[in-house]
Design a protein around this motif. Sequence first.
Motif, PDB file in Angstrom:
ATOM      1  N   ARG A  25       0.718  -1.325  -0.126  1.00 18.15           N
ATOM      2  CA  ARG A  25       0.176   0.099  -0.105  1.00 18.15           C
ATOM      3  C   ARG A  25       0.797   1.341  -0.129  1.00 18.15           C
ATOM      4  N   THR A  26       2.217   1.213   0.143  1.00 15.92           N
ATOM      5  CA  THR A  26       3.077   2.293   0.067  1.00 15.92           C
ATOM      6  C   THR A  26       3.540   2.397  -1.372  1.00 15.92           C
ATOM      7  N   VAL A  27       3.685   3.512  -1.891  1.00 17.82           N
ATOM      8  CA  VAL A  27       4.416   3.673  -3.198  1.00 17.82           C
ATOM      9  C   VAL A  27       5.513   4.516  -3.426  1.00 17.82           C
ATOM     10  N   TYR A  28       6.337   4.687  -4.099  1.00 13.01           N
ATOM     11  CA  TYR A  28       7.526   5.485  -4.345  1.00 13.01           C
ATOM     12  C   TYR A  28       7.600   6.050  -5.770  1.00 13.01           C
ATOM     13  N   GLU A  29       7.645   7.271  -5.778  1.00 16.40           N
ATOM     14  CA  GLU A  29       7.706   8.131  -6.873  1.00 16.40           C
ATOM     15  C   GLU A  29       9.132   8.559  -7.038  1.00 16.40           C
ATOM     16  N   PRO A  30      10.235   7.950  -7.611  1.00 19.40           N
ATOM     17  CA  PRO A  30      11.590   8.426  -7.700  1.00 19.40           C
ATOM     18  C   PRO A  30      11.894   9.786  -8.443  1.00 19.40           C
ATOM     19  N   GLY A  31      11.211  10.174  -9.249  1.00 22.72           N
ATOM     20  CA  GLY A  31      11.164  11.654  -9.716  1.00 22.72           C
ATOM     21  C   GLY A  31      11.284  12.845  -8.669  1.00 22.72           C
ATOM     22  N   ARG A  32      10.012  12.628  -8.065  1.00 17.80           N
ATOM     23  CA  ARG A  32      10.038  13.226  -6.803  1.00 17.80           C
ATOM     24  C   ARG A  32      10.349  13.000  -5.513  1.00 17.80           C
ATOM     25  N   ASP A  33      10.987  11.856  -5.431  1.00 12.68           N
ATOM     26  CA  ASP A  33      11.663  11.362  -4.198  1.00 12.68           C
ATOM     27  C   ASP A  33      10.666  11.237  -3.065  1.00 12.68           C
ATOM     28  N   LEU A  34       9.536  10.421  -3.427  1.00  9.88           N
ATOM     29  CA  LEU A  34       8.507  10.694  -2.493  1.00  9.88           C
ATOM     30  C   LEU A  34       7.779   9.572  -2.355  1.00  9.88           C
ATOM     31  N   PHE A  35       7.455   9.174  -1.127  1.00  5.12           N
ATOM     32  CA  PHE A  35       6.573   7.853  -0.788  1.00  5.12           C
ATOM     33  C   PHE A  35       5.099   8.550  -0.224  1.00  5.12           C
ATOM     34  N   LEU A  36       4.170   7.530  -0.677  1.00  7.15           N
ATOM     35  CA  LEU A  36       3.083   7.823  -0.307  1.00  7.15           C
ATOM     36  C   LEU A  36       2.425   6.474   0.384  1.00  7.15           C
ATOM     37  N   LYS A  37       1.720   6.377   1.506  1.00  5.21           N
ATOM     38  CA  LYS A  37       1.023   5.454   2.214  1.00  5.21           C
ATOM     39  C   LYS A  37      -0.557   5.537   2.071  1.00  5.21           C
ATOM     40  N   PHE A  38      -0.980   4.471   1.497  1.00  7.44           N
ATOM     41  CA  PHE A  38      -2.353   4.539   1.476  1.00  7.44           C
ATOM     42  C   PHE A  38      -3.353   3.667   2.262  1.00  7.44           C
ATOM     43  N   SER A  39      -4.538   3.704   2.411  1.00  3.07           N
ATOM     44  CA  SER A  39      -5.632   2.838   3.240  1.00  3.07           C
ATOM     45  C   SER A  39      -5.818   1.613   2.312  1.00  3.07           C
ATOM     46  N   LEU A  40      -5.821   0.347   2.593  1.00  4.98           N
ATOM     47  CA  LEU A  40      -6.220  -0.698   1.887  1.00  4.98           C
ATOM     48  C   LEU A  40      -7.291  -1.722   2.747  1.00  4.98           C
ATOM     49  N   ASP A  41      -8.480  -1.773   2.544  1.00  2.00           N
ATOM     50  CA  ASP A  41      -9.295  -2.895   3.220  1.00  2.00           C
ATOM     51  C   ASP A  41      -9.189  -4.236   2.861  1.00  2.00           C
ATOM     52  N   VAL A  42      -7.751  -4.499   3.013  1.00  2.00           N
ATOM     53  CA  VAL A  42      -7.447  -6.098   2.789  1.00  2.00           C
ATOM     54  C   VAL A  42      -6.550  -6.533   3.843  1.00  2.00           C
ATOM     55  N   ARG A  43      -6.639  -7.709   4.101  1.00  2.00           N
ATOM     56  CA  ARG A  43      -5.834  -8.462   5.319  1.00  2.00           C
ATOM     57  C   ARG A  43      -4.636  -8.810   4.720  1.00  2.00           C
ATOM     58  N   ILE A  44      -3.598  -8.231   4.908  1.00  2.00           N
ATOM     59  CA  ILE A  44      -2.237  -8.690   4.620  1.00  2.00           C
ATOM     60  C   ILE A  44      -1.262  -8.851   5.705  1.00  2.00           C
ATOM     61  N   THR A  45      -0.822 -10.217   5.766  1.00  2.00           N
ATOM     62  CA  THR A  45      -0.380 -10.704   7.096  1.00  2.00           C
ATOM     63  C   THR A  45      -1.307 -10.664   8.436  1.00  2.00           C
ATOM     64  N   ASN A  46      -0.832  -9.987   9.201  1.00  2.00           N
ATOM     65  CA  ASN A  46      -1.876  -9.968  10.357  1.00  2.00           C
ATOM     66  C   ASN A  46      -3.024  -9.072  10.308  1.00  2.00           C
TER      67      ASN A  46
END
Length: 506
Positions: A250-271
């Motif tokens: 749910r976290t993405v990286y944009e190299p040109g802007r050197d920016l991480f964005l973290k989003f909300s996902l209604d999905v169980r991933i691991t615990n």
Amino acid sequence: MPPPADRDAEARADADAAAGADVAERADACAAAPLLNCLLREVARPVEGEPGVHRLPGSGRLLRVRGGRRPVAPEVRADGGWQRLDHPGLVALVAEELRAYTGLPNHELPAEMTDSRDAVAALLTARARATSPGDPYLRSEQCLLTGHPHHPAPKARGGGPVTSWLPYAPEAHARFPLTLLGLREDAVAEEGDCSALDALGTAPPGYRLLPAHPWQLDLVGPALDAAFADGRLIRLGSTDFDTWPTAAIRTVYEPGRDLFLKFSLDVRITNDIRRLWRHDLLKLRRADAAVTRAFAAGPGAWLSDRGYRTADFAFEELAVLVRDGFAGRVPPGATPLLAAGLVEGFGDSPLDRLTDPAAWWRAYLRAVVPPALAAFTDHGVVLEAHLQNTLVAVDADGMPVRALFRDAEGVKLLTDVDRAAGWERLVYCLLVNHLWELADALTERHPGLDPWPAVRDELTRHPLPEIPALLTAPTLPGKTNLLLRWTGADGADARYLPLPNPLAAV
């Protein structure tokens, strides 16, 4: 003899069948290894004098495995011999054992184990057609086909159809634009520095820019229909650039802007359901500020979660968190790499070209351990310094030169938790989840290396009152992900069992 066209078709069919069989076999192996690790760590008991053989106490059955840190070829004793278990058979065995061992039923977790295995198969097929990123940092983030080495279903994606999540899967080398929404100004809820979001596009007067993960919007679905209908939300198209999903999905990286964005996902991933929960967002700035102070003058670097923006009518569903990039945090000429990627393995990993593993390991420890211990003892900050939250910058020769940590959501402060509980959490994240796994990966490649004297030497350099006891304790805390999921405990409710302490054996 069939004509040439028929022979070509037969050859292609044979090749496709062979490729399918190979994918199935690899998927079974990738899915079985962490599940077996959980079973052997949390439930099974070694049978003395029989290497690789374990007794399952709930059912009394005998299980035999081969391999080291990634167990393979599970067999169960039956009818006077050993019978090989395929993945469905292993899932059935684990479910039967846990019902007997705990006295509790669970219908969800076996389905997640199967979903995890099927997800690996889909990822393997997709990777065969995809192009690996040229950037070694991105390769390290997108290599985790096995994933968490001690989780029963590390690759499960909520049971949804493959087409719903595969376009956004880091393990399939995905890259994609973000959806841009306009959020009416009177509905904006935000805290901290979110100015980077306003530079992603252009919002009309009276609106603020709100990027969204495409999968996030698919999951929320009709819940936003009213907001689009009355104008609180408007669609503004997509970004004119791609983002790269990291290991966290749910976290993405944009190299040109050197920016991480973290989003909300209604999905169980691991615990956990990977939603940005309101209670976590509301305490995020306080936690991030504490870690930022801890790293202001000390070793290592912190990727700050500098702010979040969301809609007041969909606070958790549409939340997006802004995280610092690497600028000013990675030494010149160095390359950041995900610690979990070093354990899993990826193209051109520094571990592939080590000539002096002992020196590399000492440099790694010198980069990673001091920042985590200093944050704890000097600033009361408990970093979640596990494999997926730690990056290590390496120089041109592949030698570690600096550690970077991330994810304020997982940080605990000693003003809020008991010091003993905070120390136990740090020991688990840093030593058991992180250093132990990397030590095993190193010794698998270099059997003559004993990694634990160097760990012990590094720990003794730090005058924490807890260190002497740590070095002599018979056990270390190991998180019980299998039992935690089977008994339906809260995903954030860490429960530990004692593991033999390799430090005490040095």
